[in-house]
Design a protein around this motif. Structure first.
Motif, PDB file in Angstrom:
ATOM      1  N   GLY A   1     -24.224  -1.002   2.442  1.00 59.07           N
ATOM      2  CA  GLY A   1     -22.958  -1.519   1.920  1.00 59.07           C
ATOM      3  C   GLY A   1     -22.279  -0.514   1.003  1.00 59.07           C
ATOM      4  N   GLY A   2     -23.014   0.535   0.621  1.00 63.45           N
ATOM      5  CA  GLY A   2     -22.439   1.541  -0.268  1.00 63.45           C
ATOM      6  C   GLY A   2     -21.529   2.495   0.479  1.00 63.45           C
ATOM      7  N   LYS A   3     -20.649   3.174  -0.274  1.00 65.51           N
ATOM      8  CA  LYS A   3     -19.702   4.097   0.333  1.00 65.51           C
ATOM      9  C   LYS A   3     -19.209   5.054  -0.740  1.00 65.51           C
ATOM     10  CE  LYS A   3     -15.458   4.124   3.041  1.00 65.51           C
ATOM     11  NZ  LYS A   3     -14.423   3.343   3.697  1.00 65.51           N
ATOM     12  N   VAL A   4     -18.927   6.293  -0.321  1.00 61.28           N
ATOM     13  CA  VAL A   4     -18.428   7.267  -1.299  1.00 61.28           C
ATOM     14  C   VAL A   4     -16.941   7.502  -1.080  1.00 61.28           C
ATOM     15  CG1 VAL A   4     -18.573   9.665  -2.080  1.00 61.28           C
ATOM     16  CG2 VAL A   4     -20.661   8.416  -1.532  1.00 61.28           C
ATOM     17  N   LEU A   5     -16.201   7.521  -2.171  1.00 57.61           N
ATOM     18  CA  LEU A   5     -14.778   7.881  -2.133  1.00 57.61           C
ATOM     19  C   LEU A   5     -14.597   9.093  -3.041  1.00 57.61           C
ATOM     20  CD1 LEU A   5     -11.706   7.245  -1.578  1.00 57.61           C
ATOM     21  CD2 LEU A   5     -11.789   5.813  -3.619  1.00 57.61           C
ATOM     22  N   VAL A   6     -14.102  10.188  -2.469  1.00 57.07           N
ATOM     23  CA  VAL A   6     -13.852  11.383  -3.278  1.00 57.07           C
ATOM     24  C   VAL A   6     -12.346  11.540  -3.418  1.00 57.07           C
ATOM     25  CG1 VAL A   6     -14.127  13.885  -3.437  1.00 57.07           C
ATOM     26  CG2 VAL A   6     -15.935  12.492  -2.415  1.00 57.07           C
ATOM     27  N   GLU A   7     -11.857  11.506  -4.636  1.00 57.20           N
ATOM     28  CA  GLU A   7     -10.420  11.626  -4.851  1.00 57.20           C
ATOM     29  C   GLU A   7     -10.178  12.171  -6.243  1.00 57.20           C
ATOM     30  OE1 GLU A   7      -7.330  12.301  -3.901  1.00 57.20           O
ATOM     31  OE2 GLU A   7      -7.838  10.872  -2.299  1.00 57.20           O
ATOM     32  N   THR A   8      -9.466  13.299  -6.328  1.00 59.06           N
ATOM     33  CA  THR A   8      -9.271  13.916  -7.642  1.00 59.06           C
ATOM     34  C   THR A   8      -7.909  13.590  -8.245  1.00 59.06           C
ATOM     35  OG1 THR A   8      -8.492  15.916  -6.551  1.00 59.06           O
ATOM     36  CG2 THR A   8     -10.802  15.861  -7.169  1.00 59.06           C
ATOM     37  N   ASP A   9      -7.069  12.897  -7.485  1.00 59.92           N
ATOM     38  CA  ASP A   9      -5.769  12.505  -8.012  1.00 59.92           C
ATOM     39  C   ASP A   9      -5.852  11.053  -8.494  1.00 59.92           C
ATOM     40  OD1 ASP A   9      -2.646  12.822  -8.005  1.00 59.92           O
ATOM     41  OD2 ASP A   9      -3.093  10.885  -7.061  1.00 59.92           O
ATOM     42  N   PRO A  10      -5.426  10.779  -9.745  1.00 57.31           N
ATOM     43  CA  PRO A  10      -5.636   9.438 -10.294  1.00 57.31           C
ATOM     44  C   PRO A  10      -4.973   8.312  -9.504  1.00 57.31           C
ATOM     45  CG  PRO A  10      -4.318  10.817 -11.799  1.00 57.31           C
ATOM     46  CD  PRO A  10      -4.832  11.700 -10.723  1.00 57.31           C
ATOM     47  N   SER A  11      -3.747   8.519  -9.016  1.00 58.62           N
ATOM     48  CA  SER A  11      -3.112   7.408  -8.288  1.00 58.62           C
ATOM     49  C   SER A  11      -3.772   7.193  -6.946  1.00 58.62           C
ATOM     50  CB  SER A  11      -1.614   7.633  -8.063  1.00 58.62           C
ATOM     51  OG  SER A  11      -1.128   8.658  -8.830  1.00 58.62           O
ATOM     52  N   ARG A  12      -4.141   8.307  -6.283  1.00 53.82           N
ATOM     53  CA  ARG A  12      -4.792   8.126  -4.983  1.00 53.82           C
ATOM     54  C   ARG A  12      -6.186   7.522  -5.162  1.00 53.82           C
ATOM     55  NH1 ARG A  12      -2.518  13.201  -3.312  1.00 53.82           N
ATOM     56  NH2 ARG A  12      -4.531  14.192  -3.620  1.00 53.82           N
ATOM     57  N   ALA A  13      -6.870   7.879  -6.262  1.00 51.62           N
ATOM     58  CA  ALA A  13      -8.183   7.284  -6.533  1.00 51.62           C
ATOM     59  C   ALA A  13      -8.027   5.776  -6.731  1.00 51.62           C
ATOM     60  CB  ALA A  13      -8.809   7.917  -7.771  1.00 51.62           C
ATOM     61  N   ALA A  14      -7.049   5.378  -7.548  1.00 50.09           N
ATOM     62  CA  ALA A  14      -6.831   3.952  -7.790  1.00 50.09           C
ATOM     63  C   ALA A  14      -6.462   3.253  -6.492  1.00 50.09           C
ATOM     64  CB  ALA A  14      -5.729   3.761  -8.841  1.00 50.09           C
ATOM     65  N   ALA A  15      -5.630   3.902  -5.665  1.00 53.69           N
ATOM     66  CA  ALA A  15      -5.216   3.289  -4.399  1.00 53.69           C
ATOM     67  C   ALA A  15      -6.426   3.065  -3.496  1.00 53.69           C
ATOM     68  CB  ALA A  15      -4.176   4.165  -3.712  1.00 53.69           C
TER      69      ALA A  15
END
Lengths: 643, 194
Positions: A611-625
């Protein structure tokens, strides 16, 4: 790091003042060294540099410029998986070491060999003992404490392969069964660490999948013989935190006081400094000071603030800047996140830099080895260094500049404290208000924002901007670790923070809860649960919520985020939350991008396994999205309204 | 005139120049996106070696370039403004004469083996006020973006210092009467010392 990004609205004016002071005084800081380090080695960034044997170093170029395999024939998938597991092992070792020290201390307390300490929270002792299956009726506190300590130490010694005591005592039923099915029930922290180092050395495990399973197992070690026992045992010895308002940011330093900045992680030593600061205040007055001011930098700041209400100074990357104020008389460190470069800055300001742990030393520091059996003597000795340094600072007229940057925060939100606050609303079923708000969508979901502030991402105010975006979308935030210093300094941990940052629905819920709890103000939109080992509290809270609703933790509309992580500890904590079935957002990018297998596993295959998953995002709005879209899909799967 | 200068004695063979070159010439210009691009962005600089020396091999942008002279279709030209040698991909017929005549081995084959592929001196980066990617990425300054007129000046000064040191050593072995010119120079040294 992008130099073109100017200071954001969230930038701490105190940081700016002290950066300027450092530049004027020609003092080199971590941010200066980071600039000179750019660009950093892309083989390292991709995880495809292997230095595990002396046929290497080998590195695999992703652009088809060179060899595709290491000398031994290891593919980038194998190299990345081995490197990741070694990082997770470093992290889990840190947390296991932290917990083991506490277990040894509790054992000494029970044996009457640590006169400076006692069991301060009997209720927590009894509840932990009951979960461990220890008989408590008619027995003395110390007898029970001794058994609890021995149970904790067994998890470092067991050779029979049975699951750890702490897993059997603390894992929710549904998760326990899932981990049993997947072969993730670990037995002995030290064996697991040994096997991980063994299997990653030259000519052993070459199956990327098998290696990644080992990383998930290392996550289990991190939580069940690191985070959870560390929190449980600290609560037993120092008391479970309750809600309190504390001061944060540079203004916690007082020019006229002997300022003692504790830096590091384990409350064993720092708690004693806080205690003795009051007891020998007269000595400080004798030296011309107003008193002794013990504040906390880094995670010990979290421990001292949540447990004792001490000044909540700053995060690990601000340790240099606190020294730059010129007003720190002693910086006393235990372990983890102590930058070697601090000592040089301390020297410039007559600050005594005191190491206390035998394996965390610096040739230019004063070493006062902290032995719990001699805790009171050692604490006095350390504080007297501070008093002597205060006199030197005054005599030498060291230039002092304490930025006028201050904040307040509500802290001490342990699960126990949260339940007791919520009991004011519904005594029978304290979690009901949260569950109801989650169900209706007034709280869209919850995110644990954890880890470190990374100088690479400080320029963009990654954490603040991501947090603001999540709150605006009615997502509740809980925090642990150094990252909380940032949010506290930016005013997220107050009732005003709710009015400023929370979306309309979240604002309504937090206002109602704050009033019902008798705070006379809304609950803050960011709830501070403690230090980085207290990620166990976040897990406990998730377990309680999932248990109350009757679903798996992986089905909750929640996520974890380490938006600016630095340490290997974040790798092992992240691995645990992946094993637990949580979406884990991280920035900067983890060193896995050189491996197609790793990318496929962490983003596509793992969701249907744990059920786990990794999200890599260094931009704050894209991370929140990305996090919001995950929360929405979890709500959809539970047929919850999507407001 | 500024160009990328090489000091191979400082090269550790870390190959950062290769990766920075690949990133700079990728479509996205970002490591984490570039690694997914197809065809891969080939590096135009290659770290070669002999047992005693690591040598980043790259186009030195000759002022009188054999590749420009040899190209049968005029696909390689000298860009006077930037002082670089540029290939025009659309004109290249893939005969690889340039590969054969280059004394440095600085021209390579494109990923699909159909075109010549070489360093463009990071013309785009220079236009944005940045240094060539290989030089700005080099952690030891084995590659540096330097003014060659300054390098000549520095070399001349070094040569003078070397001669002076040699003369001083010779004088210690076999002292002689200084000439009148040497007396003047001695006084000049005294003035320089203050």
């Amino acid at each position: 790091m992008d130099d073109k990004t100017g200071p954001t609205d969230y930038a701490n004016p105190g940081d700016r003042d002290l950066f300027l002071k450092a530049a004027r005084e020609n003092v080199t800081l971590g941010v200066d060294r980071l600039k000179k380090m750019m660009p950093q080695c892309a083989f390292g960034e991709l995880g495809t540099c292997c230095i595990l044997c002396y046929m290497g170093p080998c590195r695999i170029d992703p652009f088809d410029n060179g060899p595709k395999l290491g000398v031994c024939g290891a593919s980038p998938d194998v190299i990345v998986a081995r490197n990741f597991l070694r990082a997770a092992t470093g992290g889990a070792s840190s947390h296991a070491g932290h917990a083991r020290e506490l277990a040894l201390l509790l054992h000494e307390i029970a044996e009457g060999k640590a006169p400076g300490y006692a069991v301060r929270d009997e209720a927590k002792l009894l509840s932990v003992a009951a979960r461990l299956g220890i008989r408590t009726d008619g027995r003395t506190v110390n007898a029970v404490a001794g058994d609890v300590a021995r149970k904790a130490l067994e998890d470092f010694a067991r050779q029979d392969g049975r699951p750890m005591n702490w897993i059997r005592a603390r894992a929710p039923r549904k998760e326990y069964e899932k981990w049993e099915r997947l072969g993730l029930l670990v037995s002995n922290a030290h064996n697991e660490i040994e096997t991980a180092m063994h299997r990653t050395s030259m000519g052993n495990d070459a199956d990327p999948q098998n290696l990644w399973v080992a990383s998930l197992r290392m996550g289990m070690v991190d939580n069940f013989s690191g985070l959870m026992p560390a929190t449980d045992l600290s609560d037993i010895i120092f008391g479970t935190p309750g809600p309190k308002v504390v001061s944060a940011n540079y203004a916690v330093i007082k020019e006229g006081s002997v300022n003692i900045a504790c830096h590091g992680h384990n409350p064993i030593m720092a708690s004693k400094l806080a205690e003795w600061a009051d007891k020998i205040e007269e000595e400080a007055r004798g030296a011309g000071a107003d008193g002794i001011n013990v504040v906390g930098v880094c995670c010990i700041g979290n421990e001292l603030a949540t447990r004792f209400g001490a000044g909540y100074a700053g995060h690990l990357a601000q340790a240099e800047l606190f020294l730059m104020t010129g007003a720190i008389d002693a910086m006393v460190v235990d372990m983890q996140c102590i930058w070697p470069g601090l000592v040089e800055i301390a020297k410039c300001h007559k600050t005594r830099f005191i190491t206390t742990v035998p394996f965390v030393r610096n040739p230019d520091a004063i070493h006062v080895e902290f032995d719990p059996a001699m805790a009171d003597d050692r604490a006095r000795e350390i504080l007297r260094h501070g008093i002597a340094a205060f006199k030197e600072r005054k005599a030498a007229k060291v230039r002092v500049q304490i930025p006028d940057a201050s904040a307040k925060m509500l802290t001490g939100i342990s699960v126990e404290a949260l339940v007791s606050v919520l009991s004011a609303v519904n005594a029978e079923d304290p979690l009901a208000p949260i569950v109801d708000a989650l169900a209706s969508g007034d709280i869209l979901g919850a995110v644990g924002v954890v880890g470190c502030p990374n100088p690479k991402l400080r320029y963009t105010s990654m954490t603040e901007r991501m947090a603001a975006e999540l709150l605006r979308n009615n997502v509740l935030i809980v925090t642990t670790g150094c990252v909380n210093h940032i949010l506290a300094q930016a005013g997220f941990l107050t009732g005003e923070g709710t009015l400023k940052y929370a979306g309309e629905k979240l604002k309504k819920v937090l206002t109602a809860l704050g009033n019902a709890a008798g705070l006379g103000a809304p609950l803050p939109p960011v709830l501070h649960m403690g230090s980085c080992v207290d990620n166990s509290r976040i897990y406990d809270l998730l377990a309680a919520l999932a248990g109350r609703i009757g679903i798996e933790i992986s089905q909750l509309p929640v996520a974890g985020s380490a938006p600016e992580f630095i340490t290997e500890k974040a790798i092992s904590i992240g691995s645990f939350f992946l094993a637990a079935g949580i979406l884990v957002h991280v920035a900067p990018p983890p060193r896995v991008f050189g491996s197609p297998f790793a990318i496929g596993l962490l983003t596509e295959k793992l969701p249907s396994i744990t059920g786990g998953k990794v999200l890599v995002e260094t931009d704050p709005s894209r991370a929140a999205a990305g996090i919001l879209s995950h929360i929405r899909s979890k709500r959809q799967a539970q047929r919850l309204p999507l407001p | 005139m500024k160009k990328v200068a090489l000091d191979p004695l400082k090269c550790t063979a870390c190959r950062t120049c290769e990766l920075q070159c690949s990133i700079a010439h990728s479509r996205s210009g970002d490591l984490y996106s570039a690694i997914f691009e197809s065809p891969p962005s080939l590096s135009r600089i290659r770290v070669s070696w002999t047992p005693g020396l690591n040598v980043p091999v790259r186009c030195v942008h000759c002022e009188n370039a054999p590749c420009v002279a040899a190209c049968p279709v005029g696909a390689i030209t000298q860009d006077g403004r930037t002082g670089t040698v540029q290939t025009m991909e659309e004109r290249c017929i893939g005969c690889f004469t340039c590969v054969l005549v280059c004394p440095y081995g600085a021209v390579r084959l494109s990923y699909d083996r159909k075109k010549a592929c070489k360093c463009d001196g990071c013309r785009d980066r220079l236009g944005r006020g940045l240094e060539p990617a290989c030089a700005s990425g080099c952690p030891t300054n084995a590659l540096s973006y330097a003014d060659f007129d300054d390098i000549v000046q520095a070399k001349i000064s070094e040569a003078a210092a070397r001669e002076a040191a040699a003369q001083a050593r010779a004088d210690r072995v076999a002292p002689r009467e200084p000439s009148s010119l040497e007396r003047i120079l001695e006084m000049r040294k005294e003035i320089a010392r203050g």
